[in-house]
Every structure is written in C-alpha cells, then in structure tokens.
Design a protein around this motif. Structure first.
Motif, short mmCIF file in Angstrom:
data_model
loop_
_atom_site.label_atom_id
_atom_site.label_comp_id
_atom_site.label_asym_id
_atom_site.label_seq_id
_atom_site.Cartn_x
_atom_site.Cartn_y
_atom_site.Cartn_z
N GLU A 2 0.84 -1.20 0.00
CA GLU A 2 0.00 0.00 0.00
C GLU A 2 0.88 1.24 0.00
OE1 GLU A 2 -2.75 -0.12 3.23
OE2 GLU A 2 -3.85 -1.88 2.43
N ILE A 3 0.51 2.22 -0.81
CA ILE A 3 1.28 3.46 -0.95
C ILE A 3 0.38 4.64 -0.59
CG2 ILE A 3 2.59 4.94 -2.51
CD1 ILE A 3 3.13 2.49 -4.24
N LEU A 4 0.79 5.43 0.40
CA LEU A 4 0.05 6.61 0.81
C LEU A 4 0.72 7.85 0.23
CD1 LEU A 4 -2.03 8.21 2.52
CD2 LEU A 4 -0.41 8.06 4.44
N VAL A 5 -0.02 8.67 -0.51
CA VAL A 5 0.53 9.89 -1.11
C VAL A 5 -0.45 11.04 -0.92
CG1 VAL A 5 1.98 8.77 -2.85
CG2 VAL A 5 -0.43 9.22 -3.34
N LYS A 6 0.11 12.25 -0.99
CA LYS A 6 -0.72 13.46 -0.94
C LYS A 6 -0.68 14.13 -2.30
CE LYS A 6 0.65 17.38 0.96
NZ LYS A 6 0.99 18.45 1.95
N GLY A 7 -1.83 14.22 -2.95
CA GLY A 7 -1.91 14.90 -4.24
C GLY A 7 -2.28 16.36 -4.03
N GLU A 8 -1.73 17.24 -4.87
CA GLU A 8 -1.99 18.67 -4.75
C GLU A 8 -2.34 19.27 -6.12
OE1 GLU A 8 0.82 20.32 -1.28
OE2 GLU A 8 1.92 19.39 -2.94
N MET A 9 -3.16 20.30 -6.08
CA MET A 9 -3.53 21.01 -7.29
C MET A 9 -3.75 22.47 -6.93
SD MET A 9 -4.30 21.06 -10.55
CE MET A 9 -5.39 21.77 -11.81
N VAL A 10 -3.09 23.38 -7.67
CA VAL A 10 -3.26 24.81 -7.49
C VAL A 10 -3.74 25.40 -8.81
CG1 VAL A 10 -2.16 27.00 -6.90
CG2 VAL A 10 -1.42 24.90 -5.77
N LYS A 11 -4.78 26.21 -8.74
CA LYS A 11 -5.32 26.82 -9.97
C LYS A 11 -5.86 28.21 -9.65
CE LYS A 11 -8.62 25.95 -13.72
NZ LYS A 11 -7.63 26.14 -14.80
N THR A 12 -5.76 29.09 -10.63
CA THR A 12 -6.33 30.43 -10.47
C THR A 12 -7.58 30.55 -11.34
OG1 THR A 12 -4.89 31.32 -12.22
CG2 THR A 12 -4.10 31.48 -9.95
N PHE A 13 -8.54 31.29 -10.81
CA PHE A 13 -9.80 31.53 -11.51
C PHE A 13 -10.07 33.03 -11.53
CE2 PHE A 13 -10.04 27.46 -9.36
CZ PHE A 13 -10.58 26.60 -10.32
N LYS A 14 -10.68 33.51 -12.60
CA LYS A 14 -11.10 34.89 -12.65
C LYS A 14 -12.48 35.02 -12.01
CE LYS A 14 -8.41 36.57 -16.55
NZ LYS A 14 -7.56 37.32 -15.63
N PRO A 15 -12.67 35.99 -11.12
CA PRO A 15 -13.99 36.15 -10.49
C PRO A 15 -15.07 36.38 -11.55
CG PRO A 15 -12.33 37.53 -9.42
CD PRO A 15 -11.70 37.01 -10.67
N ASP A 16 -16.21 35.75 -11.35
CA ASP A 16 -17.33 35.98 -12.26
C ASP A 16 -18.61 36.36 -11.52
OD1 ASP A 16 -18.18 33.62 -11.11
OD2 ASP A 16 -18.08 32.42 -12.93
N GLN A 17 -18.47 36.58 -10.19
CA GLN A 17 -19.62 36.95 -9.39
C GLN A 17 -19.23 37.97 -8.31
OE1 GLN A 17 -23.06 34.23 -8.16
NE2 GLN A 17 -21.84 34.24 -6.29
N ILE A 18 -20.13 38.90 -8.05
CA ILE A 18 -19.93 39.90 -7.00
C ILE A 18 -20.89 39.59 -5.86
CG2 ILE A 18 -20.14 42.35 -6.40
CD1 ILE A 18 -19.51 42.98 -9.35
N GLU A 19 -20.39 39.56 -4.65
CA GLU A 19 -21.22 39.37 -3.46
C GLU A 19 -21.14 40.62 -2.59
OE1 GLU A 19 -20.97 34.54 -2.66
OE2 GLU A 19 -20.25 35.96 -1.16
N ILE A 20 -22.29 41.16 -2.25
CA ILE A 20 -22.35 42.33 -1.38
C ILE A 20 -23.03 41.91 -0.08
CG2 ILE A 20 -23.07 44.73 -1.13
CD1 ILE A 20 -23.35 44.88 -4.16
N ASN A 21 -22.30 42.04 1.02
CA ASN A 21 -22.84 41.72 2.35
C ASN A 21 -23.17 43.03 3.07
OD1 ASN A 21 -22.44 38.64 2.79
ND2 ASN A 21 -20.56 39.34 1.81
N TYR A 22 -24.45 43.22 3.35
CA TYR A 22 -24.95 44.47 3.92
C TYR A 22 -25.20 44.35 5.42
CZ TYR A 22 -26.28 45.89 -0.87
OH TYR A 22 -26.30 46.22 -2.20
#
Length: 214
Positions: A2-22
């Motif tokens: 048995e082999i235990l590993v940690k997989g990783e992924m980094v990605k950037t996204f452009k915002p497509d939504q605005i949230e306003i908390n009032y």
C-alpha cells in the motif's frame, strides 16, 4: 503493498460573481417606531435595487434583530436605556459587472450611515471549480504513487481510499471593497471600472490517497 501519497492542485480563476454583504443600522427611542422606520428603510433600498434592474428575490436576508441601545453612566455605575437599535443583514449576489457595481455603490451612498457593506469577488459555480481541483489533485497523487511503485518494481492497481477536507469559503479574491467615503469617491472617478480589477482567485486543493501496488 500500500502506498500513501498526498496529491496537490493549485489553480487560479477569474472572479465571475460579485457578493455584497450588507448591514443596516437604525436607532430610535420607540421599539414599535424603530421597527416601522427600519422596515420602511429596507423596503426603500430594495425598491432602489429594482430600479437598477436587480431582482427583489436576489436580496437575501442573513440576520435580523432589534436590541436595546444602552449607554454606561459613570456616575451611577450602570447602563441606561437610550433607545433601540434595528439591525438587519442581507446578501446580494450578482454577475460580475463593474458598471452595475458602480451604480449600486453611488446609489447606496444616498442612504448615508444607515447602510454599510463589504463587497467580495468570487465564483458562481464553485462546485464545478472544486471538482476540477479535486480531479487534478487526484491525478497528481496517482502520478506520485505510480512513480513510487515503479521504483519497487510494482504497478499500482487501484485506489483503496481517499481523504480530503471540504472547501467552504476559499473561492474568494483577496481584494474586497468596504463602504466608506473614500470608496464612494473612488466609485465616482471616471476610471473606476478600469482601475479596480480584483485579483484572480487562487485555490489549492489537497487529497490523500492510498493506492494498492502489486
């Protein structure tokens, strides 16, 4: 084996939504009157949003309370009732549109200190983005496990188990926009839509996998 590993992924996204908390705050001396005035002020604000072609149902209540407004009397060493506070929270999510955001900021300023807000930039379909990240992290784990197995003269046959933590609030740009006189003046500037560009959203995903190597 048995082999235990940690997989990783980094990605950037452009915002497509605005949230306003009032947060809406209103003070008054009468409990009944402050509910009447506060509720009327909220209704006026929702009417404003509708005039800006924003649907009423997109303005979501997040909390509401009416509480006593007390002031501490140093001489008497006690709190004295000054009146009542009407506090109302709401959230509005809309498509990424800086022109529309400018309209909201400038029109909200007309309500004065009654309303404050925090604007965040995020993704609408976070589930799709998270699925993409998890798939990438799993693929990374698989590549690592395969490399380890080959060193031992084996081949991975299947994944026995995976483990990862769910993401809650990670899909946000580090840029935010707070209500203030300066923010209103900035929104009035001719180049606001071109100058204020939120930073891309960078998200890292980790997944632990146990692979069987034979």
């Amino acid at each position: 084996m048995e082999i235990l590993v940690k997989g990783e992924m980094v990605k950037t996204f452009k915002p497509d939504q605005i949230e306003i908390n009032y947060t809406f705050n209103y003070k008054g001396q009468s409990y009944e009157k402050i509910i009447e005035l506060g509720t009327k002020a909220i209704e006026n604000y929702v009417n404003l949003l509708e005039r800006l072609n924003i649907k009423r149902q997109d303005f979501k209540t997040t909390f509401f309370r009416v509480e006593e407004d007390k002031v501490y009397n140093e001489n008497l060493k006690t709190y004295e009732l000054k009146g009542y506070k009407y506090v109302y929270g709401a959230k509005l999510a809309l498509k990424y549109d800086m022109k529309k955001l400018e309209e909201i900021i400038l029109n909200t300023a007309k309500f004065g200190d009654f309303v404050s807000y925090r604007i965040n930039f995020t993704l609408k379909d976070r589930n799709a983005a998270d699925s993409e990240l998890l798939a990438g992290a799993y693929k990374n784990a698989e590549i690592q496990a395969d490399s380890i197995a080959k060193v031992a003269g084996l081949q991975i046959s299947k994944c026995l188990k995976t483990s990862f933590q769910p993401l809650e609030r990670d899909f946000y740009s580090r840029n935010a926009y707070e209500s203030s006189r300066a923010s209103v003046q900035f929104a009035k500037s001719a180049d606001f839509q071109n100058i204020f560009i939120p930073e891309d959203i960078e998200v890292e995903r980790e997944i632990y996998c146990i692979f069987l190597a034979e």
